[in-house]
Design an enzyme around this catalytic site. Structure first.
Site, PDB file in Angstrom:
ATOM      1  N   GLY A   1       0.803  -1.211   0.000  1.00 17.08           N
ATOM      2  CA  GLY A   1       0.000   0.000   0.000  1.00 17.08           C
ATOM      3  C   GLY A   1       0.840   1.266   0.000  1.00 17.08           C
ATOM      4  N   SER A   2       0.372   2.264   0.738  1.00 17.84           N
ATOM      5  CA  SER A   2       0.932   3.621   0.645  1.00 17.84           C
ATOM      6  C   SER A   2       2.356   3.773   1.151  1.00 17.84           C
ATOM      7  CB  SER A   2       0.032   4.605   1.399  1.00 17.84           C
ATOM      8  OG  SER A   2      -1.220   4.705   0.755  1.00 17.84           O
ATOM      9  N   VAL A   3       2.903   2.774   1.816  1.00 20.99           N
ATOM     10  CA  VAL A   3       4.316   2.843   2.201  1.00 20.99           C
ATOM     11  C   VAL A   3       5.175   3.016   0.952  1.00 20.99           C
ATOM     12  CG1 VAL A   3       6.224   1.570   3.276  1.00 20.99           C
ATOM     13  CG2 VAL A   3       3.947   1.438   4.273  1.00 20.99           C
TER      14      VAL A   3
END
Length: 586
Positions: A304-306
């Site tokens: 995801g957004s990592v």
């Protein structure tokens, strides 16, 4: 006619006799230690038939934490009693007075014993050094106070350390030129497997006495101490784990009911694993099967957004981070209205802090147009896509890997996806085909904290001989390939800190922690469903203290509903615990 038959029978008898003689010579002279395809040690087996023994140490090498504490086993001072005591009048009252164990308890234990035992095993009574001296000063045959090695019921970092087991076929396959008993334990998983060759036993340390068919002493009551007497073996594998931190980390992961996931804690200074927790745990009843044996921290996950950290790094270097530019975060990546996360117009820094998908989808498309390989290049520069565990040539082993089970990450699987702008946008927010391991994500944070210096992660610092001298050193090593510049690292550091400082940042929960935290959150859609609801992977990856980085930490909870299973409390409690430890407050 009868003479021919007699000669024939005589000839057959001679052949049979020669065969039996040959077989006897094979057993008695030629293959006494490696008989049959199973490599049975006939000398050992014959001794077993007329002896009873208590193994003090199985001879396999030990795993230590970074401070020298044994991880898989513990050494205890215990009282050892031999079964032949039941046939003797021994000084049981004196032993009871010294140990504090009631006389009837000692007598009953000996009466029911068929072989030597440590009193109280599997939870033996531990003796003090003074008690040991007094017991041994009595010089009672069959009564000893000794240091004995016991397996721990709960092994810290159990998936990282791994399991051992007996497997004659695998033993022969691995070590065809070694003369080993088929009962020899070998590593099945984790470090036990990767360091197996170094850990193989030279022999067992044990107390032995000879018995007749009824179990009575054969040659009086003399007990022998048998030991390989090798000053160098067994070896000790000194891991980088801190046992105290590891146990506290495991307690916190269980406190927050992480069913699938865990955490990785790295020492940024020497890029080594301080703690690694993987859930689910190993099933004690059936340890070799099921998901518990897998170290989730070494397996690729949807992040995801990592992954926006990678997009940010590439955007900085390609001058796409203009602070005056505004991104429309009221829209989704596909241009449709964003109802749930409608942030309005945001600049680059605020977009990162609030984790705006629209911004990083657009930036990923722009980067893809410049060069379809840019996202992969920057993922590699931040060590997300290659293996990050220590590897190299040691001793007589080439390309030795401390963590051979570690997955490599990826951004794209196909060239078609690499050249598709819509796929690039989805990849920019860590979805589609993007995968990485929690260990690699922790290493990315450590890399940024060090100003772009990319290093291999060590789980073991050295192998030591029994006498304490070093056999193999695992020195710090850089990961080959391109790296981000110190300037880019500095700008990423500010972005990661802004995630926490921004009043609306996804890491604002960490603003008041005793250590200043910098990091990035991630909530990834998995494509899996439970009761018709999408399951997610929830992450927070960061480092601290911000001004003088010491720790990189990743906490992840996998396959949970959007409304549950956050990792913020776990991450925060780990930061608090480490602060207290560093300040000597624990």
């Amino acid at each position: 006619m009868w003479r021919k038959r007699a000669i024939g029978w005589l000839f057959i008898s001679l052949i049979g006799l020669m065969f039996l003689l040959g077989r006897l010579m094979q057993i008695q002279l030629f293959e006494t230690e490696t008989f049959s395809k199973h490599n049975v040690n006939l000398l050992e087996e014959s001794v077993k038939q007329r002896t009873q023994e208590l193994v003090i140490d199985n001879g396999r090498g030990n795993f230590l934490d970074r401070n020298g504490t044994m991880l898989t086993h513990k050494t205890m001072s215990v009282l050892v009693l031999f079964p032949f005591l039941k046939k003797m009048d021994w000084k049981v009252n004196q032993v009871a007075d010294i140990t504090g164990i009631p006389v009837n308890f000692l007598k009953n234990a000996v009466t029911g014993a068929k072989k030597p035992f440590a009193y109280g095993d599997p939870e033996p009574v531990e003796l003090t050094s003074a008690q040991m001296e007094k017991i041994n000063a009595l010089k009672i045959p069959g009564v000893f106070a000794i240091e004995k090695k016991f397996e721990r019921k709960e092994v810290p970092a159990e998936q990282l350390i791994g399991l051992t087991g007996e497997n004659a076929k695998e033993l022969q396959k691995r070590y065809p030129n070694k003369e080993l008993s088929e009962k020899t334990l070998i590593g099945v998983s984790g470090l036990e497997e990767s360091f197996d060759e170094f850990l193989l036993p030279e022999g067992k340390s044990k107390l032995v006495y000879h018995v007749d068919g009824g179990g009575a002493p054969l040659f009086g009551i003399n007990v022998k101490y048998v030991d390989p007497a090798n000053p160098y073996y067994p070896v000790n594998v000194r891991t980088t784990i801190d046992k105290s931190l590891q146990q506290k980390a495991e307690q916190l992961v269980d406190k927050y009911q992480i069913k699938k996931g865990g955490l990785v804690l790295l020492d940024i200074q020497d890029n080594s694993v301080l703690a690694m927790v993987s859930r689910p745990t190993i099933n004690e009843k059936d340890p070799y099967n099921g998901t518990g044996i897998t170290n989730i921290m070494l397996k690729q996950q949807i992040m995801g957004s990592v992954f926006k950290t990678v997009v940010a790094a590439a955007s900085i270097d390609q001058n796409l981070d203009d602070p005056t530019r505004q991104f429309d975060c009221s829209k989704k990546i596909n241009g449709k209205p964003e109802l749930k996360y409608n942030y309005g117009m945001l600049n680059f820094s605020d977009s990162f802090a609030r984790s705006c998908n629209r911004t990083f989808g657009e930036l990923a498309r722009e980067l893809q147009k410049m060069n379809p390989n840019l996202l992969e290049e920057y993922a590699a520069k931040l060590s997300l896509t290659g293996s990050v565990g220590w590897q190299g040539d040691i001793y007589h082993t080439s390309d030795f890997k401390q963590l051979p089970d570690e997955d490599t990450g990826r951004v794209f699987v196909s060239d078609e996806a690499r050249k598709d702008s819509n796929f690039a946008a989805m990849s920019g927010i860590g979805q589609h085909e993007v995968r990485s391991t929690p260990l690699a994500v922790a290493n990315m944070m450590a890399t940024i904290a060090r100003g772009g210096k990319k290093e291999m992660v060590r789980a073991v610092s050295k192998i030591e001989y029994k006498n304490g001298t070093t056999m193999v050193d695992f020195n710090e090593k850089d990961i080959k390939g391109g790296t981000i510049s110190p300037y880019t690292a500095m700008k990423l550091q500010k972005l990661l800190r802004e995630v926490v400082l921004n009043p609306n940042g996804t890491g604002r929960w960490f603003k008041d922690l005793p250590f200043e935290v910098a990091g990035k959150s991630g909530t990834a859609e998995t494509g899996k469903y439970k009761d018709g609801k999408q399951l997610h992977n929830k992450w927070f990856a960061g480092y601290f203290p911000y001004q003088n980085p010491k720790y990189a930490l990743v906490a992840v909870n996998l396959d949970v509903l959007d409304s549950e299973g956050g990792v913020n409390l776990l991450f925060a409690d780990m930061v608090k615990m480490l602060y207290e430890k560093d300040k000597g407050m624990e």
